[in-house]
Write a protein that holds these residues in place. Structure first.
Motif, PDB file in Angstrom:
ATOM      1  N   THR A 281      20.471   2.228 -11.513  1.00  0.00           N
ATOM      2  CA  THR A 281      19.715   1.659 -10.674  1.00  0.00           C
ATOM      3  C   THR A 281      19.169   2.714  -9.458  1.00  0.00           C
ATOM      4  N   PHE A 282      20.340   3.030  -8.910  1.00  0.00           N
ATOM      5  CA  PHE A 282      20.273   4.142  -8.036  1.00  0.00           C
ATOM      6  C   PHE A 282      19.714   5.302  -8.150  1.00  0.00           C
ATOM      7  N   ILE A 283      20.074   5.938  -9.410  1.00  0.00           N
ATOM      8  CA  ILE A 283      19.510   7.011  -9.914  1.00  0.00           C
ATOM      9  C   ILE A 283      18.139   7.129 -10.039  1.00  0.00           C
ATOM     10  N   LYS A 284      17.748   6.033 -10.521  1.00  0.00           N
ATOM     11  CA  LYS A 284      16.196   5.689 -10.861  1.00  0.00           C
ATOM     12  C   LYS A 284      15.323   5.902  -9.569  1.00  0.00           C
ATOM     13  N   LEU A 285      15.939   4.915  -8.566  1.00  0.00           N
ATOM     14  CA  LEU A 285      15.201   4.744  -7.224  1.00  0.00           C
ATOM     15  C   LEU A 285      15.069   6.165  -6.765  1.00  0.00           C
ATOM     16  N   MET A 286      16.262   6.942  -6.576  1.00  0.00           N
ATOM     17  CA  MET A 286      16.241   8.250  -5.824  1.00  0.00           C
ATOM     18  C   MET A 286      15.215   9.371  -6.706  1.00  0.00           C
ATOM     19  N   ILE A 287      15.331   9.364  -7.935  1.00  0.00           N
ATOM     20  CA  ILE A 287      14.368  10.400  -8.670  1.00  0.00           C
ATOM     21  C   ILE A 287      13.087   9.741  -8.307  1.00  0.00           C
ATOM     22  N   ILE A 288      12.709   8.418  -8.480  1.00  0.00           N
ATOM     23  CA  ILE A 288      11.220   7.989  -8.232  1.00  0.00           C
ATOM     24  C   ILE A 288      10.799   8.397  -6.852  1.00  0.00           C
ATOM     25  N   ALA A 289      11.754   8.125  -5.885  1.00  0.00           N
ATOM     26  CA  ALA A 289      11.330   8.400  -4.326  1.00  0.00           C
ATOM     27  C   ALA A 289      11.130   9.998  -4.276  1.00  0.00           C
ATOM     28  N   ILE A 290      11.903  10.788  -4.705  1.00  0.00           N
ATOM     29  CA  ILE A 290      11.880  12.288  -4.651  1.00  0.00           C
ATOM     30  C   ILE A 290      10.519  12.643  -5.247  1.00  0.00           C
ATOM     31  N   VAL A 291      10.087  11.879  -6.517  1.00  0.00           N
ATOM     32  CA  VAL A 291       8.970  12.482  -7.239  1.00  0.00           C
ATOM     33  C   VAL A 291       7.797  12.155  -6.345  1.00  0.00           C
ATOM     34  N   ILE A 292       7.851  10.666  -5.838  1.00  0.00           N
ATOM     35  CA  ILE A 292       6.783  10.290  -4.994  1.00  0.00           C
ATOM     36  C   ILE A 292       6.453  11.188  -3.709  1.00  0.00           C
ATOM     37  N   VAL A 293       7.515  11.611  -3.107  1.00  0.00           N
ATOM     38  CA  VAL A 293       7.389  12.256  -1.897  1.00  0.00           C
ATOM     39  C   VAL A 293       6.742  13.618  -2.269  1.00  0.00           C
ATOM     40  N   ILE A 294       7.149  14.311  -3.465  1.00  0.00           N
ATOM     41  CA  ILE A 294       6.584  15.616  -3.747  1.00  0.00           C
ATOM     42  C   ILE A 294       5.201  15.414  -4.234  1.00  0.00           C
ATOM     43  N   TYR A 295       4.865  14.419  -4.899  1.00  0.00           N
ATOM     44  CA  TYR A 295       3.498  14.070  -5.154  1.00  0.00           C
ATOM     45  C   TYR A 295       2.601  14.096  -3.920  1.00  0.00           C
ATOM     46  N   LEU A 296       2.892  13.191  -3.190  1.00  0.00           N
ATOM     47  CA  LEU A 296       2.186  13.095  -1.849  1.00  0.00           C
ATOM     48  C   LEU A 296       1.964  14.160  -1.201  1.00  0.00           C
ATOM     49  N   VAL A 297       3.085  15.239  -0.890  1.00  0.00           N
ATOM     50  CA  VAL A 297       2.656  16.412  -0.435  1.00  0.00           C
ATOM     51  C   VAL A 297       1.981  17.185  -1.278  1.00  0.00           C
ATOM     52  N   ALA A 298       2.187  17.506  -2.375  1.00  0.00           N
ATOM     53  CA  ALA A 298       1.551  18.347  -3.142  1.00  0.00           C
ATOM     54  C   ALA A 298      -0.045  17.899  -3.648  1.00  0.00           C
ATOM     55  N   ALA A 299      -0.060  16.699  -3.374  1.00  0.00           N
ATOM     56  CA  ALA A 299      -1.633  16.067  -3.743  1.00  0.00           C
ATOM     57  C   ALA A 299      -2.461  16.352  -2.549  1.00  0.00           C
ATOM     58  N   GLY A 300      -2.025  16.281  -1.517  1.00  0.00           N
ATOM     59  CA  GLY A 300      -2.656  16.470  -0.025  1.00  0.00           C
ATOM     60  C   GLY A 300      -3.701  15.284  -0.067  1.00  0.00           C
ATOM     61  N   GLU A 301      -4.922  15.670   0.321  1.00  0.00           N
ATOM     62  CA  GLU A 301      -5.923  14.647   0.672  1.00  0.00           C
ATOM     63  C   GLU A 301      -6.442  13.912  -0.623  1.00  0.00           C
ATOM     64  N   SER A 302      -6.301  14.539  -1.706  1.00  0.00           N
ATOM     65  CA  SER A 302      -6.570  13.872  -3.131  1.00  0.00           C
ATOM     66  C   SER A 302      -5.725  12.955  -3.828  1.00  0.00           C
ATOM     67  N   ARG A 303      -4.580  12.606  -3.117  1.00  0.00           N
ATOM     68  CA  ARG A 303      -3.481  11.652  -3.396  1.00  0.00           C
ATOM     69  C   ARG A 303      -4.195  10.167  -3.780  1.00  0.00           C
ATOM     70  N   SER A 304      -3.433   9.819  -4.569  1.00  0.00           N
ATOM     71  CA  SER A 304      -3.877   8.162  -4.954  1.00  0.00           C
ATOM     72  C   SER A 304      -2.842   7.120  -4.461  1.00  0.00           C
ATOM     73  N   ILE A 305      -2.917   6.669  -3.356  1.00  0.00           N
ATOM     74  CA  ILE A 305      -1.864   5.575  -2.795  1.00  0.00           C
ATOM     75  C   ILE A 305      -1.758   4.464  -3.982  1.00  0.00           C
ATOM     76  N   TYR A 306      -2.793   3.841  -4.270  1.00  0.00           N
ATOM     77  CA  TYR A 306      -2.649   2.790  -5.228  1.00  0.00           C
ATOM     78  C   TYR A 306      -1.976   3.107  -6.322  1.00  0.00           C
ATOM     79  N   ALA A 307      -2.007   4.413  -6.741  1.00  0.00           N
ATOM     80  CA  ALA A 307      -1.372   4.758  -8.136  1.00  0.00           C
ATOM     81  C   ALA A 307       0.231   4.661  -7.756  1.00  0.00           C
ATOM     82  N   VAL A 308       0.485   5.262  -6.631  1.00  0.00           N
ATOM     83  CA  VAL A 308       1.724   5.110  -6.212  1.00  0.00           C
ATOM     84  C   VAL A 308       2.496   3.876  -6.113  1.00  0.00           C
ATOM     85  N   ILE A 309       1.699   2.825  -5.665  1.00  0.00           N
ATOM     86  CA  ILE A 309       1.861   1.496  -5.332  1.00  0.00           C
ATOM     87  C   ILE A 309       2.260   0.865  -6.929  1.00  0.00           C
TER      88      ILE A 309
END
Length: 134
Positions: free
Chosen positions: A79-107
């Motif tokens: 559970t911890f591994i999944k949570l950490m990897i997902i959190a890292i991927v979300i942060v990378i996505y939010l930074v890389a996507a910039g203004e075109s990010r989809s917050i609702y997709a992250v939710i």
């Protein structure tokens, strides 16, 4: 554990994966209208499915250990591994996507994380129950 029992055990993960994938494919226009990027949701689904299979592999190995604490730790570690990897991927996505990010997709991916985690815990519980009755 033979392949047939293993396939039966992970069937709920596969079913959830197929349902979400089908939903993303069929309702692509509707999701886009609701500001949910179906590609991000699909990628999150794939990532969660792969992580759940990896967690299952860890738990399957741990259930064979005679020390019951090893299995408990494997469930928590998964559970911890999944949570950490997902959190890292979300942060990378939010930074890389910039203004075109989809917050609702992250939710939506966070909601998927909850579904996958519930299924993982149920699978772990079933593994533990089957091992205890053997």
């Amino acid at each position: 554990m033979d392949k047939t029992k293993e396939n039966k055990t992970i069937a709920p993960l596969f079913i959830l994966f197929m349902i979400v994938t089908g939903f993303c494919t069929v309702t692509k226009t509707w999701l886009t209208a609701k500001n949910i990027d179906p590609i991000v949701l699909g990628f999150g689904n794939i990532l969660l499915f792969i992580l759940s299979l990896a967690v299952f592999s860890i738990q399957k190995r741990a259930i064979q250990n005679p020390n019951p604490q090893v299995f408990v730790r494997s469930v928590m570690l998964g559970t911890f591994i999944k949570l950490m990897i997902i959190a890292i991927v979300i942060v990378i996505y939010l930074v890389a996507a910039g203004e075109s990010r989809s917050i609702y997709a992250v939710i939506a991916c966070m909601v998927l994380y909850i579904f996958y985690t519930v299924i993982d815990v149920r699978i772990a519980s079933n593994l533990n129950r089957k091992n205890g009755s053997s």
